[in-house]
Motif scaffolding. Structure first.
Motif, mmCIF file in Angstrom:
data_model
loop_
_atom_site.group_PDB
_atom_site.id
_atom_site.type_symbol
_atom_site.label_atom_id
_atom_site.label_comp_id
_atom_site.label_asym_id
_atom_site.label_seq_id
_atom_site.Cartn_x
_atom_site.Cartn_y
_atom_site.Cartn_z
ATOM 1 N N ALA A 154 30.751 56.568 28.890
ATOM 2 C CA ALA A 154 30.015 57.677 29.489
ATOM 3 C C ALA A 154 30.001 58.833 28.500
ATOM 4 O O ALA A 154 30.881 58.956 27.660
ATOM 5 C CB ALA A 154 30.697 58.105 30.773
ATOM 6 N N ALA A 198 32.604 64.077 29.243
ATOM 7 C CA ALA A 198 32.375 65.112 30.249
ATOM 8 C C ALA A 198 32.945 66.427 29.745
ATOM 9 O O ALA A 198 34.133 66.558 29.525
ATOM 10 C CB ALA A 198 33.033 64.726 31.556
ATOM 11 N N ALA A 199 32.085 67.371 29.517
ATOM 12 C CA ALA A 199 32.552 68.669 29.051
ATOM 13 C C ALA A 199 33.223 69.377 30.209
ATOM 14 O O ALA A 199 32.794 69.250 31.350
ATOM 15 C CB ALA A 199 31.389 69.483 28.546
ATOM 16 N N SER A 223 33.097 72.019 32.014
ATOM 17 C CA SER A 223 32.095 73.071 32.069
ATOM 18 C C SER A 223 32.654 74.370 32.614
ATOM 19 O O SER A 223 32.119 75.434 32.365
ATOM 20 C CB SER A 223 30.911 72.611 32.897
ATOM 21 O OG SER A 223 31.267 72.564 34.239
ATOM 22 N N ILE A 224 33.777 74.295 33.357
ATOM 23 C CA ILE A 224 34.385 75.541 33.840
ATOM 24 C C ILE A 224 34.815 76.361 32.630
ATOM 25 O O ILE A 224 34.527 77.544 32.519
ATOM 26 C CB ILE A 224 35.619 75.244 34.716
ATOM 27 C CG1 ILE A 224 35.215 74.429 35.924
ATOM 28 C CG2 ILE A 224 36.290 76.539 35.143
ATOM 29 C CD1 ILE A 224 36.389 73.972 36.753
ATOM 30 N N ARG A 244 31.880 77.817 30.810
ATOM 31 C CA ARG A 244 31.274 78.957 31.476
ATOM 32 C C ARG A 244 32.128 80.199 31.241
ATOM 33 O O ARG A 244 31.627 81.277 30.967
ATOM 34 C CB ARG A 244 31.174 78.669 32.979
ATOM 35 C CG ARG A 244 30.180 79.563 33.689
ATOM 36 C CD ARG A 244 30.243 79.321 35.173
ATOM 37 N NE ARG A 244 31.566 79.596 35.681
ATOM 38 C CZ ARG A 244 32.123 78.935 36.682
ATOM 39 N NH1 ARG A 244 31.481 77.966 37.263
ATOM 40 N NH2 ARG A 244 33.322 79.236 37.105
ATOM 41 N N LYS A 298 51.855 67.863 35.270
ATOM 42 C CA LYS A 298 50.529 67.261 35.165
ATOM 43 C C LYS A 298 49.575 67.745 36.246
ATOM 44 O O LYS A 298 48.375 67.824 36.032
ATOM 45 C CB LYS A 298 50.640 65.720 35.250
ATOM 46 C CG LYS A 298 51.422 65.095 34.102
ATOM 47 C CD LYS A 298 50.573 65.021 32.858
ATOM 48 C CE LYS A 298 51.338 64.496 31.658
ATOM 49 N NZ LYS A 298 51.803 63.117 31.817
ATOM 50 N N GLU A 299 50.087 68.035 37.411
ATOM 51 C CA GLU A 299 49.180 68.425 38.492
ATOM 52 C C GLU A 299 49.062 69.951 38.612
ATOM 53 O O GLU A 299 47.985 70.484 38.779
ATOM 54 C CB GLU A 299 49.654 67.840 39.836
ATOM 55 C CG GLU A 299 49.836 66.321 39.839
ATOM 56 C CD GLU A 299 48.523 65.562 39.783
ATOM 57 O OE1 GLU A 299 47.478 66.127 40.138
ATOM 58 O OE2 GLU A 299 48.557 64.379 39.368
ATOM 59 N N PRO A 324 48.315 72.541 34.576
ATOM 60 C CA PRO A 324 46.959 72.746 34.028
ATOM 61 C C PRO A 324 46.113 73.685 34.877
ATOM 62 O O PRO A 324 45.215 74.330 34.365
ATOM 63 C CB PRO A 324 46.359 71.334 34.031
ATOM 64 C CG PRO A 324 47.510 70.405 34.107
ATOM 65 C CD PRO A 324 48.587 71.119 34.846
ATOM 66 N N ASN A 325 46.432 73.775 36.171
ATOM 67 C CA ASN A 325 45.611 74.593 37.051
ATOM 68 C C ASN A 325 46.046 76.053 37.114
ATOM 69 O O ASN A 325 45.364 76.870 37.710
ATOM 70 C CB ASN A 325 45.629 74.004 38.464
ATOM 71 C CG ASN A 325 44.771 72.764 38.542
ATOM 72 O OD1 ASN A 325 43.570 72.840 38.410
ATOM 73 N ND2 ASN A 325 45.410 71.623 38.698
ATOM 74 N N SER A 343 45.381 79.409 33.044
ATOM 75 C CA SER A 343 44.543 80.559 32.657
ATOM 76 C C SER A 343 45.195 81.901 32.959
ATOM 77 O O SER A 343 45.269 82.741 32.069
ATOM 78 C CB SER A 343 43.168 80.535 33.313
ATOM 79 O OG SER A 343 42.660 79.283 33.384
#
Lengths: 330, 293, 336
Positions: free
Chosen positions: B4, B7-8, B10-11, B14, B202-203, B206-207, B210
Motif C-alpha cells: 500500500a 500512509a502519511a 497526516s495529523i 497538518r 507503546k499505547e 506516542p499519544n 506532543s
C-alpha cells in the motif's frame, strides 16, 4: 392550510481544505401549522445543517448559498442579523441534542430562562419589582409545563445538578419560554435512555397540542418518527429522498434507501432471518457527480440514475427522488 | 502482495503546516537554529581566539564607537578578550547545558509520569510526594545549594538543574496519562493481554508526546536562564571558559565605563530565550488541537 | 448442556475516595455497588443479551467477567477454569480465549498505530505468529471483516465509524477466541451501518463457533440476535430468560416498562405505554429493599424494606419481584 415554514431549493455549502461540500443540496421543506414533521437521516445526511440554515446558524466555513426560507411568508435570508435575532427564540426555537453542553454551566437554570424572556418577551413590565415578579412567575410556569416538580427551588440550581432527561426538559422550557410558533428539536432524545426518551417525547407531543405550535423532530430513529410525527422527510447525503405521511411512507416506502433503512432495523420478529443491510457507506460529498446520490449503494440502480434525479410525485401528498417511479406506475 | 502507499501521518503533517503558517514562530525557529549552528561551528565563525588575552585591548569599545576596530566587533573585556568570539563560544555552553538538562529531565519525567499516572497506587503516591516537595523549593536557591555542595563545573551544573527540572515533564506526563489510560484502546490492549510496560510505552506514550515536547521546549529557555544565573553567581563553568552568565558578571564592575562587556552577552541570552519561547508557543498552537479553529 | 461461562455471585464495588478532612471528621465511605451479587451462565454457542439503561452496571459486569476490573466478590468460571483465581501469567494466556469488542469505534483504536499493528498485536503478545506470517494472518482476518488488505498500513482516522468497528472486531478475533463480550458494539453507529455490523457478528459467530455476551441498551437489537436475555437495573439482574419468553411475557415491572417505552415502527405492534415515575436513582444512594420500588407503580410496603429473591417463573425464566405470585402486571394495573 397554509405553510408556517416553507423552504425552497436550499443549498448550503462548506468550504473545506479538500474541496466544497454541498451538505444541503436543493432541499425543499414545508412545515404546516400545528403539525409535527419528522426529519430522518443518518449522520452526514444534512438533516441538522438544513435547520441550522433555517435558523441562520451556519457558521464559517459553511454558507447558505441558495434558496428561499419563508417563515409566514417572510424570507428569513433577506433579514438583517438584528431582525434574525428577533426571530430566533421568539418565533422559531431550537433545542440541541446534548443538553449538557447546550446549557451554560455557569448560570442557574432560572437565569437562563430569564435571559430568553428578557430577549424577546415584550409583555413583561418595564422594570423593577413587577418585572422581576413577572419573570419569576413565567419561569416557574415554564418548568411546570415541562414537568419539573418544585420549580421554585429548582430555578436556583445549575445544569449539572439535573439528570440528562431533566436537562433536556429544561432546554425545552427555555426554548418554549417565548411561545415560539415553531420548535425545532434536534435529536432531543438520542442521548437519553429509552424510558426517559419516552417521557420527553410524550412531553413534546403534549405541549405541541396544548400550545398549538409546529414541531420539527430531527432524529435517526424511524420508530420515534412513527410514533410522534404526522409527516416524515427522509434525507440522504444532503438531499430529501422521500417525503409523505408517516404511516404511508413506512408501510409502502417508495425510495430504495427508505426501504433499505426499514430493512436495516433489527426486530425481534425477524430473529433467525438474515438481516439485509444496505451495502457500502455514505458517499464522499466532495466532488460528487450530479447523479442519484444513493447510486453506489442501490440494489436496483440503472443507467438513468447517472443523470440528475429530481423529486417526483409518488401518490397523494407523497414524493420521492427515484427514477423507478417513472417505470412502475404508482 | 502489493504494498500500500505509505500512509502519511497526516495529523503530523497538518500540525507542521500550521506551524509553518505562523510567520513569527517560524522566524523564531530560524533564530534558534542560527544559534545552534553558531555553537556547532564556533571555531570556524569566531574571528578571534576567545581565550587570548591582550592587555592593550583592555575594555576596547565596539567597532562603531570611537577607539573600536572591526576585527573586534563588539569590543573587548577587562582582559582584552574579544566579546563577539566569546559570545559565539558561550552559545556552546548555554545550548549544551539547556539541551542536556532538558533531554535528561524529559527522559526521567516521562518514566516517572507514566509510572505515576498508569500504575497509580503507592508508586503514584511516592512520586507525587517527591514532585510536591521539589516544587516547594525555589528553583534557583535549590540549585545554588546543590552547586555549593557539589562544587562548580559543567557536569555539576547539568545535574543540579536536571535534579529538579524533571518534575515539570513528570507532572505533564502524569496528567496526560491519567486521561489517556481511561480510553478504550488502552483497555483493549489490556484485554488482549498486554503488559503494563507495553501499554505505557507503546499505547500511551506516542499519544502524549506532543504536549511533552512543547513543554520541554518552553522549559529549555528557562534552563538557559538558570545556567546563566548560576554562572553569573560564579557557580557555573569556571574561567576561562566563556559562558554568557559569567560574561555578564565579569562586566558588572565596569558597567558605567564599559557597558558593552555586560550588555552584549545579556542581549544574547535575551534573544535566544525569546526565540525559544516564541517558537515553542507556535509549536503549542500547532500541535495542541484545542488551538485549531 | 455444560455452560461455557458461569458467573457466581459476582460483585464489583467502587469506594469513593475520602480526603483527609473527611476521614478525620468521620464521613463514612460511600460505596457504589456497580454490580451486586450477579449470577448467570452462558452456554457454548449461545448469545446472552444483557440489557439495561445507562448506569445499570452492564458494562462493569462485562469487564469484571474479563477481569478488566477486578471483581470484589464472586467467581467467574470459564470452561472449567476459575478466572477470578488466575495469576497474572495464566490470566494473560486466558485473554487469548476471552475477548471484548468496544462501543466507541473512535476511542477504542490507538490513533498512532496502523491497522496492521492494531489487529496484529494479539499475535505478537501471545507469540502466535510474527513477521510475514503474522501479516498474512492479519490480512486474512481484516479481509474477513470486510476491509481490504491494502488498507493494512493506514491509520484509524482514515476510516469511517463502521470500518473502524470492523477493525476492532478483527482485533478481537485474530487470536481465535471462544468467548466475546460485545459491549454495545453497534450503539454508536448509523442504522444502515449498524445492520452491517450485526450481520457480520452473526456470520462470524457461526463460522468460528463463538459465544457472545452481547451488552446493549437497544431492545430491538437484543430481541433480534440474542437467545437469552438478562435485564439489569442498578447493578442487579431483575429478570432473565429465553428472549422470546421475556419479550412476549415480561414478568418484572421494570422489564415491562422498558419494553413499553420502545418506539414501535409498526402501528399494530404498539403496546400500551407504562410511564415510569422519575429518573434512575443515584447509585451512590440506592433505594432500600427492592431497588426499583422508587419508580415502580406496583410497589407495596414490603418492597421498600425487603429485597426480592429471584424465582422461577417459567422454563429457564427467572424474575425478582415480590408481586410475582399475585400475578399482577403493570400492563393491566395501569389500565392503559
Amino acid at each position: 392550510m397554509s405553510a408556517l415554514l416553507e423552504v425552497r431549493g436550499l443549498r448550503t455549502v462548506f468550504h473545506t481544505r479538500a474541496g466544497e461540500v454541498w451538505a444541503v443540496d436543493g432541499v425543499d421543506v414545508e412545515v404546516r401549522r400545528g403539525e409535527c414533521l419528522g426529519i430522518v437521516g443518518e449522520s452526514g445526511s444534512g438533516k441538522s445543517v438544513t435547520f441550522a440554515s433555517v435558523m441562520g446558524l451556519v457558521r464559517s466555513p459553511g454558507r447558505v448559498a441558495e434558496g428561499q426560507i419563508l417563515f409566514e411568508g417572510r424570507d428569513l435570508r433577506a433579514l438583517s442579523l438584528r431582525e434574525m435575532r428577533a426571530v430566533r427564540g421568539k418565533e422559531i426555537a431550537m433545542t440541541m441534542q446534548d443538553a449538557l453542553t447546550a446549557l451554560n454551566p455557569a448560570l442557574t437554570v432560572g437565569e437562563q430562562i430569564r435571559e430568553a424572556l428578557e430577549a424577546h418577551d415584550e409583555t413583561l413590565p418595564a422594570r423593577g419589582q413587577p418585572r422581576r415578579a413577572a419573570i419569576r412567575a413565567k419561569s416557574v410556569e415554564m418548568l411546570g409545563l415541562v414537568g419539573i416538580p418544585s420549580a421554585e427551588s429548582r430555578l436556583r440550581q445549575y445544569p449539572h445538578e439535573f439528570s440528562g432527561g431533566m436537562r433536556q426538559r429544561i432546554m425545552i422550557a427555555i426554548a418554549l419560554a417565548c411561545r415560539p410558533k415553531l420548535l425545532i428539536a434536534d435529536e432531543p432524545t438520542t442521548a437519553l435512555d429509552v424510558t426517559i426518551q419516552a417521557q420527553v417525547l410524550e412531553l413534546i407531543t403534549d405541549i405541541r397540542a396544548r400550545l398549538g405550535m409546529s414541531v420539527v423532530l430531527i432524529t435517526h430513529d424511524l420508530g420515534v418518527v412513527a410514533e410522534h410525527c404526522d409527516r416524515v422527510m427522509v434525507m440522504y447525503a444532503g438531499q430529501v429522498v422521500e417525503s409523505g405521511p408517516t404511516a404511508e411512507v413506512i408501510a409502502t416506502p417508495r425510495h430504495p434507501y427508505t426501504r433499505g433503512l426499514l430493512a436495516s432495523i433489527p426486530r425481534p420478529g425477524l430473529r433467525g432471518q438474515p438481516i439485509r443491510p444496505i451495502e457500502g457507506q455514505v458517499p464522499d460529498l466532495i466532488g460528487m457527480a450530479p447523479q442519484c446520490r444513493f447510486y453506489s449503494r442501490c440494489p436496483v440502480r440503472r443507467e438513468a440514475c447517472l443523470a440528475p434525479v429530481a423529486m417526483r410525485p409518488a401518490g397523494a401528498g407523497r414524493s420521492a427522488r427515484c427514477v423507478l417511479l417513472d417505470e412502475v406506475p404508482a | 502482495m502489493v504494498a500500500a502507499p505509505p500512509a502519511a501521518d497526516s495529523i503530523f503533517r497538518r500540525n507542521l503546516a500550521s506551524f509553518m503558517g505562523n510567520r513569527l514562530a517560524l522566524a523564531s525557529a530560524v533564530v534558534v537554529l542560527l544559534f545552534v549552528l553558531m555553537a556547532i561551528f564556533a571555531p570556524l565563525i569566531a574571528p578571534q581566539d576567545p581565550y587570548e588575552t591582550d592587555l592593550f585591548r583592555r575594555l576596547q569599545p565596539p567597532a562603531w564607537v570611537e577607539g573600536g576596530e572591526w576585527g573586534y566587533l563588539l569590543g573587548c573585556d577587562a582582559l582584552g578578550r574579544d566579546i563577539f568570539s566569546r559570545i559565539i563560544y558561550g552559545a556552546r555552553i548555554s545550548i549544551f547545558v539547556g539541551l542536556t538538562v532538558i533531554v535528561l529531565a524529559t527522559g526521567i519525567g516521562i518514566i516517572a509520569g507514566l509510572a505515576s499516572g498508569y500504575l497509580r497506587g503507592w508508586v503514584d503516591i511516592i512520586i507525587s510526594r517527591i514532585v510536591d516537595i521539589l516544587l516547594g523549593f525555589p528553583y534557583l536557591i535549590f540549585a545554588i545549594g546543590l552547586m555549593a555542595m557539589m562544587g562548580p563545573g559543567l557536569g555539576n551544573i547539568i545535574l543540579a538543574l536536571a535534579y529538579k527540572e524533571w518534575v515539570i515533564p513528570a507532572r505533564v506526563v502524569r496528567g496526560e496519562t491519567l486521561a489517556v489510560r481511561e480510553l478504550e484502546y488502552v483497555e483493549a490492549a489490556r484485554a488482549l493481554g498486554a503488559s503494563p510496560r507495553h501499554i505505557m510505552l507503546k499505547e500511551i506514550l506516542p499519544n502524549i508526546l506532543s504536549p511533552v515536547v512543547v513543554v520541554s521546549t518552553i522549559r529549555m529557555a528557562n534552563v538557559i536562564i538558570l545556567e546563566a544565573s548560576l554562572s553569573f553567581l560564579g557557580l557555573g563553568v569556571q574561567p576561562p571558559t566563556a559562558s554568557w552568565g559569567s560574561m555578564v558578571s565579569d562586566g558588572r564592575a565596569f558597567i558605567l565605563e564599559a557597558w558593552w562587556v555586560s550588555t552584549f552577552p545579556g542581549l544574547a541570552i535575551l534573544l535566544l530565550v525569546l526565540a525559544i519561547n516564541v517558537a515553542s508557543q507556535g509549536l503549542r498552537d500547532a500541535f495542541d488541537p484545542r488551538f485549531h479553529e | 448442556m455444560k455452560p461455557l461461562l458461569t458467573v457466581e455471585h459476582l460483585s464489583k464495588h467502587y469506594e469513593s475516595r475520602r480526603g483527609l478532612v473527611e476521614r478525620l471528621t468521620g464521613v463514612p465511605h460511600t460505596v457504589v455497588r456497580a454490580v451486586n451479587d450477579v449470577s448467570l451462565t452462558v452456554a457454548k454457542g449461545e448469545i446472552l443479551g444483557l440489557i439495561g439503561e445507562s448506569g445499570c452496571g452492564k458494562s462493569t459486569l462485562g469487564r469484571a467477567i474479563l477481569r478488566l476490573n477486578e471483581p470484589n466478590a464472586g467467581k467467574v468460571v470459564f470452561d472449567g477454569t476459575d478466572v477470578t483465581a488466575l495469576d497474572p501469567l495464566a490470566l494473560k494466556n486466558m485473554r487469548r480465549r476471552m475477548q471484548i469488542i468496544f462501543q466507541d469505534p473512535y476511542a477504542s483504536l490507538n490513533p498512532r498505530r496502523t491497522v496492521a499493528e492494531i489487529v496484529g498485536l494479539p499475535l505478537k503478545l501471545h507469540g502466535l505468529a510474527s513477521g510475514e506470517e503474522a501479516r498474512a494472518i492479519t490480512a486474512r482476518i481484516v479481509e474477513r471483516v470486510g476491509l481490504k488488505a491494502n488498507q493494512l498500513d493506514r491509520y484509524p482516522h482514515q476510516f469511517s465509524g463502521g470500518q473502524r468497528q470492523r477493525i476492532g472486531i478483527a482485533r478481537a478475533l485474530v487470536s481465535n477466541p471462544e468467548f466475546i463480550v460485545c459491549d454495545e458494539p453497534v450503539s454508536a453507529l448509523d442504522v444502515s451501518i449498524q445492520a452491517q455490523i450485526i450481520a457480520l457478528l452473526l456470520e462470524l459467530k457461526r463460522e468460528m463457533g463463538l459465544t457472545y455476551l452481547f451488552i446493549s441498551h437497544d431492545i430491538s437489537v437484543i430481541g433480534y440476535l440474542a437467545d437469552r436475555v438478562a435485564v439489569m437495573y442498578l447493578g442487579e439482574i431483575v429478570e432473565m430468560g429465553p428472549v422470546d419468553d421475556v419479550l412476549a411475557n415480561p414478568r418484572h415491572p421494570y422489564t415491562q416498562s422498558l419494553l413499553s417505552a420502545v418506539p414501535e415502527i409498526e402501528p399494530h405492534g404498539r403496546k400500551p405505554r407504562v410511564r415510569l415515575k422519575g429518573d434512575l436513582p443515584s447509585p451512590l444512594h440506592p433505594p432500600s429493599g427492592c431497588k426499583f420500588h422508587t419508580r415502580c407503580p406496583l410497589a407495596i410496603d414490603i418492597c421498600r424494606t425487603l429485597a426480592p429473591v429471584s424465582e422461577n417463573v417459567g422454563p429457564g425464566h427467572q424474575a425478582a419481584c415480590h408481586r410475582l405470585a399475585e400475578g399482577v402486571s403493570l400492563m393491566s394495573e395501569t389500565g392503559a
